[in-house]
Design a protein around this motif. Structure first.
Motif, short mmCIF file in Angstrom:
data_model
loop_
_atom_site.label_atom_id
_atom_site.label_comp_id
_atom_site.label_asym_id
_atom_site.label_seq_id
_atom_site.Cartn_x
_atom_site.Cartn_y
_atom_site.Cartn_z
N ALA A 58 -7.93 -5.08 34.49
CA ALA A 58 -8.43 -3.76 34.89
C ALA A 58 -7.46 -2.62 34.59
O ALA A 58 -7.45 -1.62 35.31
CB ALA A 58 -8.75 -3.79 36.38
N HIS A 59 -6.69 -2.72 33.51
CA HIS A 59 -5.79 -1.62 33.15
C HIS A 59 -6.59 -0.34 33.01
O HIS A 59 -7.51 -0.27 32.19
CB HIS A 59 -5.08 -1.90 31.82
N GLY A 60 -6.25 0.67 33.79
CA GLY A 60 -6.91 1.98 33.65
C GLY A 60 -8.16 2.15 34.49
O GLY A 60 -8.74 3.23 34.49
N ALA A 61 -8.59 1.14 35.23
CA ALA A 61 -9.77 1.30 36.11
C ALA A 61 -9.39 2.22 37.27
O ALA A 61 -8.21 2.32 37.64
CB ALA A 61 -10.23 -0.05 36.64
N GLU A 62 -10.40 2.89 37.84
CA GLU A 62 -10.11 3.85 38.91
C GLU A 62 -11.14 3.77 40.04
O GLU A 62 -12.29 3.39 39.80
CB GLU A 62 -10.18 5.29 38.36
N ILE A 63 -10.69 4.16 41.23
CA ILE A 63 -11.59 4.38 42.37
C ILE A 63 -11.37 5.83 42.79
O ILE A 63 -10.24 6.20 43.12
CB ILE A 63 -11.26 3.45 43.56
#
Ligand SMILES: Cc1ncc(COP(=O)(O)O)c(C=O)c1O
Length: 367
Positions: free
Chosen positions: A161-166
């Motif tokens: 999940a490199h770069g995934a965001e919440i």
């Protein structure tokens, strides 16, 4: 054959920059833990915001083990994690001497269920290790709440999940510390093994730097028992190039996922949930379908590399079967493993290839 992932396409897409980086390292004559690793660590940390520190290590499994060792966890300390993950998550926990405990997943996110974590907390529980599976962020706010209630550490496994965001905040920045794999197939992947740890504390980063190299201090005296888990300069130089393109590459992955989801919306298939407030890193596109074995065979016979992530949950592997607390009560995980199917997903997939996949899935499901 359209493969499900294609690291060589990533090399071709960034070839001149990668070739220059490789030449720079070969010419330098310094090949392990040097200026490229230092620069990668700084760039990876600042990609996540101010006040972060990163430490490059040999692979993602070591990154997990080093996070736990860095926290001072060892024999007898329990770490709650999903069984729906790469075996590496659990191997890393055991490599640190800790005891994994399995919690179930949430059927929508497919990530660890905060409710199930709560049910597993016991007297020996010391940490929670959520995995942002396939690039889907786990429910970090709820997980942090459970951790706070029970005074547990949290280590995020961000390998997919490199770069995934919440809500605009990157995964890896919610927990005390986070572990990443940079294996070639990952969203941020090198051309060999690699891993990285992200944390907020400079002191903790210093401890990890010592642990990754025999527990050495600056005078090369081992002050704690350590590992050999160094990142090499070639991988670091290549990862620096790939990091520059990560956000764009993730956006391309998401655009492909949206096309798939749109095309499949009326089929009897469960699609990956793409929510408004989250940025899914779309490492893998995994659908759920009752006839997934037949669909997989059909796609393969039409030169489309459909596959399974994974063929088995970790508690179903011989090495882990029936010996990890929590294994008997994982209903959503069990159900998922009858229906999961991975379709091709990587930034360089062409429009025509995406169309070919869509047409083949529709043809099968509508027949
Ligand atoms: C979720 C997850 N955790 C950990 C790892 C371990 O990474 P590595 O293969 O670099 O040791 C991987 C990669 O396979 C992964 O997908």
């Amino acid at each position: 054959m359209i493969p499900f992932g294609d690291p060589s396409a990533s090399y071709q897409a960034h070839k001149s920059q990668v070739d220059q980086a490789i030449k720079r390292v070969l010419d330098s004559g310094w090949y392990v833990l040097g200026t490229e690793v230092d620069a990668f660590e700084k760039e990876f940390a600042s990609f996540h915001g101010q006040d972060f520190h990163a430490v490059g290590v040999a692979n993602g499994t070591d990154a997990i083990a080093l996070c736990l060792r860095g926290l001072g966890l060892s024999i007898g300390d329990e770490v709650i994690t999903p069984s729906h993950t790469a075996v590496a998550t659990v191997a890393g926990i055991e490599q640190a001497g800790c005891t994994p405990v399995f919690a179930d997943i949430d059927p929508t996110s497919r990530c660890i269920s905060p409710k199930s974590i709560e049910e597993r907390v016991g007297t020996n529980t010391r940490a929670i290790m959520p995995v942002h599976i396939y690039g889907q962020p786990a429910e970090m706010h709820k997980i942090l709440k459970v951790a706070k209630t029970h005074n547990l550490a949290v280590v995020e496994d961000c390998s997919q999940a490199h770069g995934a965001e919440i809500d605009g905040q990157k995964v890896g920045t919610f927990a005390d510390i986070s572990a990443y794999s940079c294996y070639p197939t990952k969203n941020l992947g090198g051309t060999g093994d690699g891993g990285v740890i992200l944390c907020r504390s400079k002191e903790f980063a210093g401890k990890i730097k010592s642990l990754r190299q025999y527990g050495w201090n600056e005078a090369r005296e081992s002050i704690i028992p350590g590992f050999n888990s160094r990142l090499d300069e070639l991988q670091a130089a290549i990862l620096r190039v790939k990091l520059q393109h990560l956000a764009d590459d993730n956006a391309k992955r998401r655009a492909i996922a949206l096309r798939y989801n749109h095309a499949f919306q009326d089929l009897p298939i469960t699609l990956p949930a793409l929510s408004e407030n989250e940025l899914h890193a779309m490492h893998l596109y995994v659908l759920e379908y009752d006839r997934r074995n037949e669909l997989m065979e059909y796609l393969r016979s039409h030169q489309i590399g459909a596959t399974l992530h994974y063929p088995l949950a970790v508690h179903q592997h011989a090495a882990y079967a029936k010996r990890i607390r929590g294994w008997e009560n994982l209903p959503f995980t069990e159900q998922f493993y009858h229906r999961n199917l991975t379709l091709p997903m990587y930034p360089e997939l062409s429009n025509d290839e995406v169309e070919r996949v869509i047409r083949a899935v529709k043809r099968f499901c509508q027949s």
